[in-house]
Design a protein around this motif. Structure first.
Motif, PDB file in Angstrom:
ATOM      1  N   GLY A  53       0.809  -1.219   0.000  1.00  0.00           N
ATOM      2  CA  GLY A  53       0.000   0.000   0.000  1.00  0.00           C
ATOM      3  C   GLY A  53       0.841   1.267   0.000  1.00  0.00           C
ATOM      4  O   GLY A  53       0.308   2.377  -0.011  1.00  0.00           O
ATOM      5  N   LEU A  54       2.157   1.111   0.019  1.00  0.00           N
ATOM      6  CA  LEU A  54       3.022   2.289   0.028  1.00  0.00           C
ATOM      7  C   LEU A  54       3.046   2.993  -1.325  1.00  0.00           C
ATOM      8  O   LEU A  54       3.373   4.172  -1.404  1.00  0.00           O
ATOM      9  N   LEU A  55       2.687   2.290  -2.379  1.00  0.00           N
ATOM     10  CA  LEU A  55       2.639   2.922  -3.694  1.00  0.00           C
ATOM     11  C   LEU A  55       1.566   4.005  -3.723  1.00  0.00           C
ATOM     12  O   LEU A  55       1.771   5.080  -4.291  1.00  0.00           O
ATOM     13  N   LYS A  56       0.446   3.744  -3.064  1.00  0.00           N
ATOM     14  CA  LYS A  56      -0.617   4.754  -2.993  1.00  0.00           C
ATOM     15  C   LYS A  56      -0.138   5.972  -2.191  1.00  0.00           C
ATOM     16  O   LYS A  56      -0.388   7.111  -2.581  1.00  0.00           O
ATOM     17  N   VAL A  57       0.575   5.717  -1.097  1.00  0.00           N
ATOM     18  CA  VAL A  57       1.106   6.816  -0.280  1.00  0.00           C
ATOM     19  C   VAL A  57       2.115   7.623  -1.096  1.00  0.00           C
ATOM     20  O   VAL A  57       2.089   8.860  -1.105  1.00  0.00           O
ATOM     21  N   LEU A  58       3.010   6.928  -1.785  1.00  0.00           N
ATOM     22  CA  LEU A  58       4.014   7.595  -2.616  1.00  0.00           C
ATOM     23  C   LEU A  58       3.337   8.413  -3.716  1.00  0.00           C
ATOM     24  O   LEU A  58       3.749   9.542  -3.999  1.00  0.00           O
ATOM     25  N   TRP A  59       2.288   7.858  -4.321  1.00  0.00           N
ATOM     26  CA  TRP A  59       1.543   8.559  -5.362  1.00  0.00           C
ATOM     27  C   TRP A  59       0.946   9.857  -4.802  1.00  0.00           C
ATOM     28  O   TRP A  59       1.032  10.905  -5.434  1.00  0.00           O
ATOM     29  N   GLU A  60       0.346   9.792  -3.635  1.00  0.00           N
ATOM     30  CA  GLU A  60      -0.275  10.980  -3.034  1.00  0.00           C
ATOM     31  C   GLU A  60       0.776  12.032  -2.673  1.00  0.00           C
ATOM     32  O   GLU A  60       0.540  13.234  -2.830  1.00  0.00           O
ATOM     33  N   VAL A  61       1.928  11.596  -2.177  1.00  0.00           N
ATOM     34  CA  VAL A  61       2.994  12.544  -1.826  1.00  0.00           C
ATOM     35  C   VAL A  61       3.473  13.272  -3.068  1.00  0.00           C
ATOM     36  O   VAL A  61       3.609  14.499  -3.075  1.00  0.00           O
ATOM     37  N   VAL A  62       3.736  12.530  -4.135  1.00  0.00           N
ATOM     38  CA  VAL A  62       4.212  13.159  -5.376  1.00  0.00           C
ATOM     39  C   VAL A  62       3.151  14.103  -5.925  1.00  0.00           C
ATOM     40  O   VAL A  62       3.458  15.224  -6.360  1.00  0.00           O
ATOM     41  N   ARG A  63       1.885  13.688  -5.903  1.00  0.00           N
ATOM     42  CA  ARG A  63       0.798  14.538  -6.400  1.00  0.00           C
ATOM     43  C   ARG A  63       0.695  15.823  -5.582  1.00  0.00           C
ATOM     44  O   ARG A  63       0.536  16.909  -6.126  1.00  0.00           O
ATOM     45  N   SER A  64       0.831  15.719  -4.259  1.00  0.00           N
ATOM     46  CA  SER A  64       0.746  16.906  -3.395  1.00  0.00           C
ATOM     47  C   SER A  64       1.919  17.850  -3.628  1.00  0.00           C
ATOM     48  O   SER A  64       1.737  19.076  -3.662  1.00  0.00           O
ATOM     49  N   VAL A  65       3.107  17.312  -3.780  1.00  0.00           N
ATOM     50  CA  VAL A  65       4.286  18.162  -4.003  1.00  0.00           C
ATOM     51  C   VAL A  65       4.173  18.880  -5.346  1.00  0.00           C
ATOM     52  O   VAL A  65       4.473  20.076  -5.447  1.00  0.00           O
ATOM     53  N   VAL A  66       3.731  18.184  -6.368  1.00  0.00           N
ATOM     54  CA  VAL A  66       3.569  18.812  -7.680  1.00  0.00           C
ATOM     55  C   VAL A  66       2.501  19.899  -7.616  1.00  0.00           C
ATOM     56  O   VAL A  66       2.682  21.000  -8.168  1.00  0.00           O
ATOM     57  N   SER A  67       1.406  19.642  -6.944  1.00  0.00           N
ATOM     58  CA  SER A  67       0.352  20.639  -6.804  1.00  0.00           C
ATOM     59  C   SER A  67       0.845  21.863  -6.050  1.00  0.00           C
ATOM     60  O   SER A  67       0.574  23.008  -6.439  1.00  0.00           O
ATOM     61  N   TRP A  68       1.591  21.647  -4.966  1.00  0.00           N
ATOM     62  CA  TRP A  68       2.137  22.763  -4.185  1.00  0.00           C
ATOM     63  C   TRP A  68       3.108  23.580  -5.019  1.00  0.00           C
ATOM     64  O   TRP A  68       3.088  24.808  -4.995  1.00  0.00           O
ATOM     65  N   ALA A  69       3.987  22.902  -5.778  1.00  0.00           N
ATOM     66  CA  ALA A  69       4.969  23.611  -6.597  1.00  0.00           C
ATOM     67  C   ALA A  69       4.281  24.435  -7.679  1.00  0.00           C
ATOM     68  O   ALA A  69       4.679  25.574  -7.951  1.00  0.00           O
ATOM     69  N   ALA A  70       3.242  23.874  -8.304  1.00  0.00           N
ATOM     70  CA  ALA A  70       2.511  24.619  -9.328  1.00  0.00           C
ATOM     71  C   ALA A  70       1.837  25.839  -8.713  1.00  0.00           C
ATOM     72  O   ALA A  70       1.830  26.927  -9.303  1.00  0.00           O
ATOM     73  N   HIS A  71       1.282  25.676  -7.526  1.00  0.00           N
ATOM     74  CA  HIS A  71       0.654  26.811  -6.832  1.00  0.00           C
ATOM     75  C   HIS A  71       1.698  27.871  -6.489  1.00  0.00           C
ATOM     76  O   HIS A  71       1.439  29.061  -6.624  1.00  0.00           O
ATOM     77  N   LEU A  72       2.862  27.436  -6.075  1.00  0.00           N
ATOM     78  CA  LEU A  72       3.938  28.368  -5.716  1.00  0.00           C
ATOM     79  C   LEU A  72       4.396  29.155  -6.925  1.00  0.00           C
ATOM     80  O   LEU A  72       4.586  30.369  -6.857  1.00  0.00           O
TER      81      LEU A  72
END
Length: 167
Positions: A53-72
């Motif tokens: 289930g760590l793949l789902k966690v890793l997916w969410e982390v990458v998605r959140s970081v990309v979203s934050w960077a785009a917002h920044l």
């Protein structure tokens, strides 16, 4: 960014593991046991991440970081905040420089420099000046004399050690 889909990622992880194991077999044949074993270790990671289930966690982390960077990057409000932070840092540094140049400190330093040194034993506003103050300054040896004294002390210590048979 696409959402996490377990039915799509299982075949992808299995395919990556299979390709890795094939590459590990070739690495083992060409470069030896250590390279093959290391390849197998890396090859098993995609399936193990999926199964735990760590793949789902890793997916969410990458998605959140990309979203934050785009917002920044694309938000004018964020860039205004970055500019204000920079102004704050500059003002803090300038205040530190200005603090060292305050007029009160300059006036106190000038008064201290203009104040004449009272001779030994003379009464001042704080009481009589100690006689040892002026004699202690005059009796200070220079640096050259101090080095000579230190070297002569070390010579004496060496002589004592030699007399006792300690080299």
């Amino acid at each position: 960014m696409p959402t996490y889909d377990a039915s799509t990622l299982l075949p992808l992880c299995a395919g990556l593991t299979l390709l890795g194991l094939i590459g590990s077999w070739f690495a083992w044949r060409r470069r030896g046991l250590a390279a093959g074993t290391r390849g197998v270790a890396w090859s098993l990671l995609p399936v193990s991440l999926y199964m735990t289930g760590l793949l789902k966690v890793l997916w969410e982390v990458v998605r959140s970081v990309v979203s934050w960077a785009a917002h920044l990057i694309f938000s004018p409000t964020v860039w205004a905040g970055v500019a204000l932070f920079g102004v704050s840092v500059v003002l803090y540094v300038v205040s530190g420089v200005a603090r060292g140049r305050s007029p009160k400190e300059k006036a106190q330093k000038e008064k201290a420099q203009k104040k004449p040194a009272s001779p030994a034993g003379q009464l001042t506003t704080t009481g009589p000046a100690p006689a040892s103050a002026t004699t202690a300054k005059a009796a200070k040896p220079s640096k050259g004399k101090a080095k000579q004294q230190e070297s002569s002390e070390f010579d004496e210590i060496e002589d004592i050690l030699k007399r006792h048979g300690i080299n």
